[in-house]
Each structure stands twice: as structure tokens, then as C-alpha cells.
Design an enzyme around this catalytic site. Structure first.
Site, PDB file in Angstrom:
ATOM      1  N   HIS A 303       0.849  -1.191   0.000  1.00 28.22           N
ATOM      2  CA  HIS A 303       0.000   0.000   0.000  1.00 28.22           C
ATOM      3  C   HIS A 303       0.882   1.237   0.000  1.00 28.22           C
ATOM      4  O   HIS A 303       1.951   1.233   0.611  1.00 28.22           O
ATOM      5  CB  HIS A 303      -0.899   0.014   1.239  1.00 28.22           C
ATOM      6  CG  HIS A 303      -2.038   0.965   1.106  1.00 28.22           C
ATOM      7  ND1 HIS A 303      -1.929   2.292   1.434  1.00 28.22           N
ATOM      8  CD2 HIS A 303      -3.289   0.784   0.635  1.00 28.22           C
ATOM      9  CE1 HIS A 303      -3.074   2.882   1.185  1.00 28.22           C
ATOM     10  NE2 HIS A 303      -3.921   2.003   0.690  1.00 28.22           N
ATOM     11  N   ASP A 360      -7.898  -5.514   0.176  1.00 26.78           N
ATOM     12  CA  ASP A 360      -8.408  -6.357  -0.904  1.00 26.78           C
ATOM     13  C   ASP A 360      -8.008  -7.824  -0.779  1.00 26.78           C
ATOM     14  O   ASP A 360      -8.527  -8.663  -1.515  1.00 26.78           O
ATOM     15  CB  ASP A 360      -7.916  -5.820  -2.253  1.00 26.78           C
ATOM     16  CG  ASP A 360      -8.498  -4.454  -2.556  1.00 26.78           C
ATOM     17  OD1 ASP A 360      -9.701  -4.285  -2.355  1.00 26.78           O
ATOM     18  OD2 ASP A 360      -7.750  -3.553  -2.973  1.00 26.78           O
TER      19      ASP A 360
HETATM   20  N1  CMC Z   1       4.176  -7.379  -4.875  1.00 27.18           N
HETATM   21  C1  CMC Z   1       5.509  -7.318  -5.081  1.00 27.18           C
HETATM   22  N2  CMC Z   1       6.251  -6.199  -4.936  1.00 27.18           N
HETATM   23  C2  CMC Z   1       5.595  -5.086  -4.576  1.00 27.18           C
HETATM   24  C3  CMC Z   1       4.216  -5.066  -4.334  1.00 27.18           C
HETATM   25  C4  CMC Z   1       3.497  -6.272  -4.489  1.00 27.18           C
HETATM   26  N3  CMC Z   1       2.174  -6.313  -4.290  1.00 27.18           N
HETATM   27  N4  CMC Z   1       3.838  -3.811  -3.997  1.00 27.18           N
HETATM   28  C5  CMC Z   1       4.949  -3.050  -4.021  1.00 27.18           C
HETATM   29  N5  CMC Z   1       6.012  -3.829  -4.364  1.00 27.18           N
HETATM   30  C6  CMC Z   1       7.404  -3.405  -4.454  1.00 27.18           C
HETATM   31  C7  CMC Z   1       7.698  -2.721  -5.783  1.00 27.18           C
HETATM   32  O1  CMC Z   1       8.067  -3.647  -6.762  1.00 27.18           O
HETATM   33  C8  CMC Z   1       8.811  -1.793  -5.398  1.00 27.18           C
HETATM   34  O2  CMC Z   1       9.987  -2.546  -5.290  1.00 27.18           O
HETATM   35  P1  CMC Z   1      11.444  -1.905  -5.599  1.00 27.18           P
HETATM   36  O3  CMC Z   1      11.552  -0.697  -4.716  1.00 27.18           O
HETATM   37  O4  CMC Z   1      12.394  -2.996  -5.241  1.00 27.18           O
HETATM   38  O5  CMC Z   1      11.421  -1.551  -7.056  1.00 27.18           O
HETATM   39  C9  CMC Z   1       8.433  -1.354  -3.983  1.00 27.18           C
HETATM   40  O6  CMC Z   1       7.638  -2.433  -3.451  1.00 27.18           O
HETATM   41  C10 CMC Z   1       7.631  -0.078  -3.940  1.00 27.18           C
HETATM   42  O7  CMC Z   1       6.565  -0.207  -4.872  1.00 27.18           O
HETATM   43  P2  CMC Z   1       5.766   1.046  -5.443  1.00 27.18           P
HETATM   44  O8  CMC Z   1       4.909   0.594  -6.559  1.00 27.18           O
HETATM   45  O9  CMC Z   1       6.708   2.177  -5.687  1.00 27.18           O
HETATM   46  O10 CMC Z   1       4.982   1.428  -4.158  1.00 27.18           O
HETATM   47  P3  CMC Z   1       3.619   2.111  -4.099  1.00 27.18           P
HETATM   48  O11 CMC Z   1       3.539   2.735  -2.783  1.00 27.18           O
HETATM   49  O12 CMC Z   1       3.387   2.979  -5.266  1.00 27.18           O
HETATM   50  O13 CMC Z   1       2.655   0.808  -4.228  1.00 27.18           O
HETATM   51  C11 CMC Z   1       0.663  -0.306  -4.682  1.00 27.18           C
HETATM   52  C12 CMC Z   1       1.377   0.755  -3.834  1.00 27.18           C
HETATM   53  C13 CMC Z   1      -0.698  -0.563  -4.048  1.00 27.18           C
HETATM   54  C14 CMC Z   1       0.455   0.256  -6.091  1.00 27.18           C
HETATM   55  C15 CMC Z   1       1.496  -1.608  -4.732  1.00 27.18           C
HETATM   56  O14 CMC Z   1       1.769  -2.075  -3.434  1.00 27.18           O
HETATM   57  C16 CMC Z   1       0.802  -2.689  -5.549  1.00 27.18           C
HETATM   58  O15 CMC Z   1       0.899  -2.690  -6.777  1.00 27.18           O
HETATM   59  N6  CMC Z   1       0.088  -3.648  -4.871  1.00 27.18           N
HETATM   60  C17 CMC Z   1      -0.683  -4.661  -5.587  1.00 27.18           C
HETATM   61  C18 CMC Z   1      -2.025  -4.103  -6.019  1.00 27.18           C
HETATM   62  C19 CMC Z   1      -2.980  -3.926  -4.838  1.00 27.18           C
HETATM   63  O16 CMC Z   1      -3.140  -4.807  -4.013  1.00 27.18           O
HETATM   64  N7  CMC Z   1      -3.639  -2.772  -4.815  1.00 27.18           N
HETATM   65  C20 CMC Z   1      -4.641  -2.453  -3.784  1.00 27.18           C
HETATM   66  C21 CMC Z   1      -4.205  -1.351  -2.879  1.00 27.18           C
HETATM   67  S1  CMC Z   1      -5.256  -1.241  -1.417  1.00 27.18           S
HETATM   68  C22 CMC Z   1      -6.806  -0.802  -2.023  1.00 27.18           C
HETATM   69  C23 CMC Z   1      -6.878   0.616  -2.374  1.00 27.18           C
HETATM   70  O17 CMC Z   1      -6.785   1.461  -1.481  1.00 27.18           O
HETATM   71  O18 CMC Z   1      -7.049   0.877  -3.561  1.00 27.18           O
END
Ligand code: CMC
Length: 425
Positions: A303, A360
Site C-alpha cells: 500500500h 483487498d
Molecule cells: N508485490 C511485489 N512487490 C511489490 C508489491 C506487491 N504487491 N507492492 C509493491 N512492491 C514493491 C515494488 O516492486 C517496489 O519494489 P522496488 O523498490 O524494489 O522496485 C516497492 O515495493 C515499492 O513499490 P511502489 O509501486 O513504488 O509502491 P507504491 O507505494 O506505489 O505501491 C501499490 C502501492 C498498491 C500500487 C502496490 O503495493 C501494488 O501494486 N500492490 C498490488 C495491487 C494492490 O493490491 N492494490 C490495492 C491497494 S489497497 C486498495 C486501495 O486502497 O485501492
């Protein structure tokens, strides 16, 4: 004395004010930055940018705290009705009994959808995703319910219509997609029960309302009701900042929520768990999620704000267990989800990246137990998030510092170039 931050740029020093929120979080006020320094800030994905001040929802991503208007979500999930939560978010306080009764009457009186709108449903291809349909139908409401002259009356009516009709529109899309008769809202049923009845009642099999199922939907909706400046809420605020009508702004929020990184994750989690169940490839899924070259992510994990266990996921997981137990159901996907969580939480990659289950991860299993089809999961999220979108939109409308949303950029394209006529290229 008010805190400031010093910025040294060139041979000049600038002093920027620090703004402090009621829970102690702080921000540098850069509203005069470009005017005084000529600089802008660059913050892809706005991870360090506050777009507004807000008194609706407080989150602490490090401690795993979520409160609506100061009340912990855990307490609301235990004691409040969804309608009370909606009222709280939109009006800033819990309703008295008479206020709640008046609100219920208004919701009931506005729960029907114009009959002409049914024709739209019949013309969407059967394979259409219900989120696309919902976004279109909400936008179309403006044509059926034109603007009123009095602004306060217009806002109240639009808010009530949206809150009430969204359930009817969502259930209609499900019924029509199955080729079944539409079920109308009933005045004797409360908000959650009414929706379930519209979804599942049929002339050949009357729907028997189950208190545990109604309660599960109540908790699901309360947990989704607001989450401060997330992607869809920011879309509602940004689109709303152009002063479009509320239906159009909410329609934009629904479109944003559809994405698998946002609300669409609840559907994506079930698809991922199904894939693991069928192909017995949990280890491979974990390895793929850790591989930076592979775009695959563990859905329902991670998240932007929570760097600890999402408090909503904690409640959802508990409810998932108790609901399945009460309904005497087993779901093999729940066992897979629990095992996946256990493996991931022990893995260095997930520990180092602070990746925990989000709301989720378990919500899809709750929705499956209730009987909601997978492609309707994000629609259920949208109905839950609607009061948050409305509250945030209303707040932006009353904000004395309101401005049209219009970020800047750092241009990296070609510098001034000549137009070359087609024969000379
Ligand atoms: N699986 C594997 N690696 C992950 C994941 C994941 N679910 N989420 C983040 N990472 C890693 C990402 O690859 C990155 O790694 P590195 O720094 O080594 O390159 C690091 O963690 C930071 O990721 P980011 O995308 O920069 O972080 P963010 O804060 O933008 O991510 C997110 C938030 C929700 C987009 C991401 O965690 C994600 O894609 N999760 C899966 C989709 C999901 O479950 N979404 C629902 C969110 S909760 C409901 C809502 O409020 O909408």
C-alpha cells in the site's frame, strides 16, 4: 513561533512556512514557491505531496490507524450502521435519531431509477465489465435529473440520489447481464439488506435475508467508506475542481477505482488465488512478485500509505473466518490466501519492502461467501467508497483555498524546431 523551512537556491535564502495538522503531521507550504523562486516541485505519483487540507479521514500508515471524523474504523465496524457512517462522513457528525430517520426517508424516496435508463443496459455488450457500465450510468444520471436552481437544494438532492440510486443501478446491471427480471428497492428494507435483495431475489426463488450476510456487507462497506486522498478520490477532487456536476466527478472516481492497482485489486486477488489453486504455483507466484524485471505483483499486498498491516485487512480477515464458519462454508481460496500471507510475511523481500496484506486481500473471499460474482467485486467497493468521494467533493467545494487542479511539469521534449513540409522529410 510558527515553524519554517529554509531553502537556499542560488545566492538567496527563502523561508517556507510549515503547516501542522491536528494529529501532528507536517507539510512545507510551497504555494508561493514558483512566484518567489521560479522553481516548481517534481513528485511523480504525488507520494510526498499534500493536495489539500482535510478534516474527514485520518490515516497513519506507520501505525496502521484509520479514523473517520476521529472515530476509529474498528469501532464503526463494530457498532455503526453503514447509513450512520455515510452521514458521519458527509455531514461531519453522527446523526441524531430524527436526522437518521429523515435521511432514511430521503434515501427510500430516491431509490428508484428512471425506467428509460433500463434501455441503456440492454445495449451494452453482455461481456461489458460492470465498472464501465456503472461509470457510464452514473454520468448519465445528469441527463435524467437536470440541475436545480437552488445550489444547496441541488447538492442535497444530487448527494441523496447518488447514494440511493447507486445500489439500484449496480443490482440492475447484474440482473440484466444475466437476462433476469430487475428487482426494485423495498421501503421496508435497510440499506445493505435492500441491495442484497435487489441482487438475489427472484420470482422463482425468493431471497431469504441472512443476518450474518447483511452484517458482512455492512462491515465491508464501512471499511471501504473513505481513505483520504487515494487515486479515485483524487480523481473526484481533480475532475470536480473544474466545477463539473457531481455525477460526472463521481463517474471519474468509479473509472479510477476500476484499475487493478486500486479497487480492481479485489477482483485481481481472486483471479490470482484461483490461478494458484489450479496450477499449484504459489512458490512461482512469490518468486515472480520479487523479480523486478517481471511486472507481476502479489495482488492484495502493499500500500502507498500503510507500511504495516492494513487495519481494514485485519478486520476483513477476522470477518472472513467468522462468516465462513457461521454460514458453514469452506473456501479453498481462504486456505491458499492464509498460506500465501504466511509465506510472504516471512520472506525477506516482503519484510524489507514493508509489504503486508491490504483490504483487498481477504475482501474477495467475503464477497464470494455472500454470493457476489467476481466481476461485481469492484462495484461493491465503489458503492462503499461513494460517501467518501461525496464528502471529499463537498469539502473541496467549501474550501476557501480552493483552486482548479492543474499540476505543472518539467518539459523534456525537443526545443523549438522547424516544421518540415511532407515532401522534404
Ligand atoms: N508485490 C511485489 N512487490 C511489490 C508489491 C506487491 N504487491 N507492492 C509493491 N512492491 C514493491 C515494488 O516492486 C517496489 O519494489 P522496488 O523498490 O524494489 O522496485 C516497492 O515495493 C515499492 O513499490 P511502489 O509501486 O513504488 O509502491 P507504491 O507505494 O506505489 O505501491 C501499490 C502501492 C498498491 C500500487 C502496490 O503495493 C501494488 O501494486 N500492490 C498490488 C495491487 C494492490 O493490491 N492494490 C490495492 C491497494 S489497497 C486498495 C486501495 O486502497 O485501492
Amino acid at each position: 513561533m510558527a515553524e519554517t523551512v529554509k531553502l537556499i537556491y542560488g545566492n538567496k535564502e527563502y523561508e517556507l512556512p510549515v503547516v501542522e495538522g491536528s494529529e501532528g503531521e507536517k507539510a512545507i507550504d510551497i504555494s508561493q514557491l514558483r512566484a518567489t523562486t521560479g522553481l516548481i516541485t517534481l513528485d511523480p505519483g504525488y507520494a510526498n505531496t499534500g493536495s489539500c487540507t482535510s478534516s474527514i479521514t485520518f490515516m497513519d500508515g506507520e501505525k496502521g490507524i484509520l479514523r473517520y471524523r476521529g472515530i476509529p474504523v474498528e469501532e464503526l465496524a463494530e457498532k455503526a450502521t453503514f447509513k450512520e457512517t455515510v452521514y458521519l462522513l458527509i455531514n461531519g457528525k453522527l446523526p441524531h435519531r430524527e436526522e437518521l430517520t429523515r435521511f432514511s426517508v430521503l434515501l427510500n424516496d430516491n431509490s428508484l431509477v428512471h425506467e428509460d435508463m433500463r434501455a441503456f443496459y440492454e445495449n451494452f455488450p453482455r461481456s461489458s465489465h460492470p465498472m464501465g457500465i456503472l461509470s457510464s450510468m452514473v454520468n448519465a444520471l445528469r441527463s435524467f435529473y437536470p440541475e436545480l436552481q437552488n445550489l444547496d437544494e441541488e447538492i442535497n438532492m444530487t448527494v441523496t440520489r447518488l447514494l440511493s440510486k447507486i445500489r439500484t443501478l449496480a443490482a440492475m446491471s447484474y440482473k440484466i447481464s444475466r437476462g433476469h427480471k430487475v428487482v426494485y428497492p423495498r421501503p421496508d428494507l435497510a440499506y445493505c439488506a435492500n441491495f442484497l435483495n435487489m441482487m438475489f431475489d427472484s420470482p422463482v426463488r425468493p431471497y431469504a435475508l441472512d443476518n450474518d450476510v447483511v452484517n458482512a456487507l455492512r462491515v465491508f462497506w464501512i471499511l471501504h467508506a473513505d481513505h483520504e486522498q487515494n487515486c479515485s478520490t483524487s480523481a473526484v477532487r481533480l475532475v470536480g475542481s473544474a466545477r463539473v456536476n457531481l455525477y460526472a466527478a463521481i463517474s471519474a472516481g468509479i473509472a479510477a477505482l476500476w484499475g487493478p492497482l486500486h479497487g480492481g485489486a479485489n477482483q485481481a486477488v481472486i483471479e490470482m488465488l484461483n490461478d494458484i489453486a489450479q496450477n499449484k504455483n504459489m512458490g512461482q507466484a512469490i518468486e515472480r512478485a520479487k523479480d523486478r524485471k517481471d511486472p507481476f505483483r502479489l495482488m492484495g499486498f502493499g500500500h502507498r500509505v500503510y507500511k504495516t498491516y492494513d487495519p481494514r485487512a485485519r478486520i476483513m480477515k477476522k470477518m472472513c473466518d467468522s462468516l465462513l464458519d457461521k454460514l458453514d462454508l469452506t473456501d479453498p481460496l481462504l486456505d491458499i490466501a492464509k498460506e500465501l500471507e504466511m509465506v510472504a510475511l516471512k520472506d525477506d523481500y516482503f519484510i524489507e519492502h514493508n509489504l503486508y496484506p491490504n483490504v483487498d486481500f481477504y475482501s474477495g473471499i467475503v464477497l464470494r461467501a455472500i454470493g457476489i460474482p467476481t466481476n461485481m467485486f469492484t462495484v461493491l467497493f465503489a458503492i462503499g467508497r461513494l460517501p467518501g468521494w461525496i464528502a471529499q467533493w463537498k469539502e473541496s467545494l467549501d474550501d476557501p483555498n480552493w483552486k482548479l487542479g492543474r499540476p505543472r511539469q518539467i518539459y523534456t521534449g525537443p526545443t523549438q524546431s522547424k516544421f518540415i513540409p511532407i515532401d522534404d522529410r
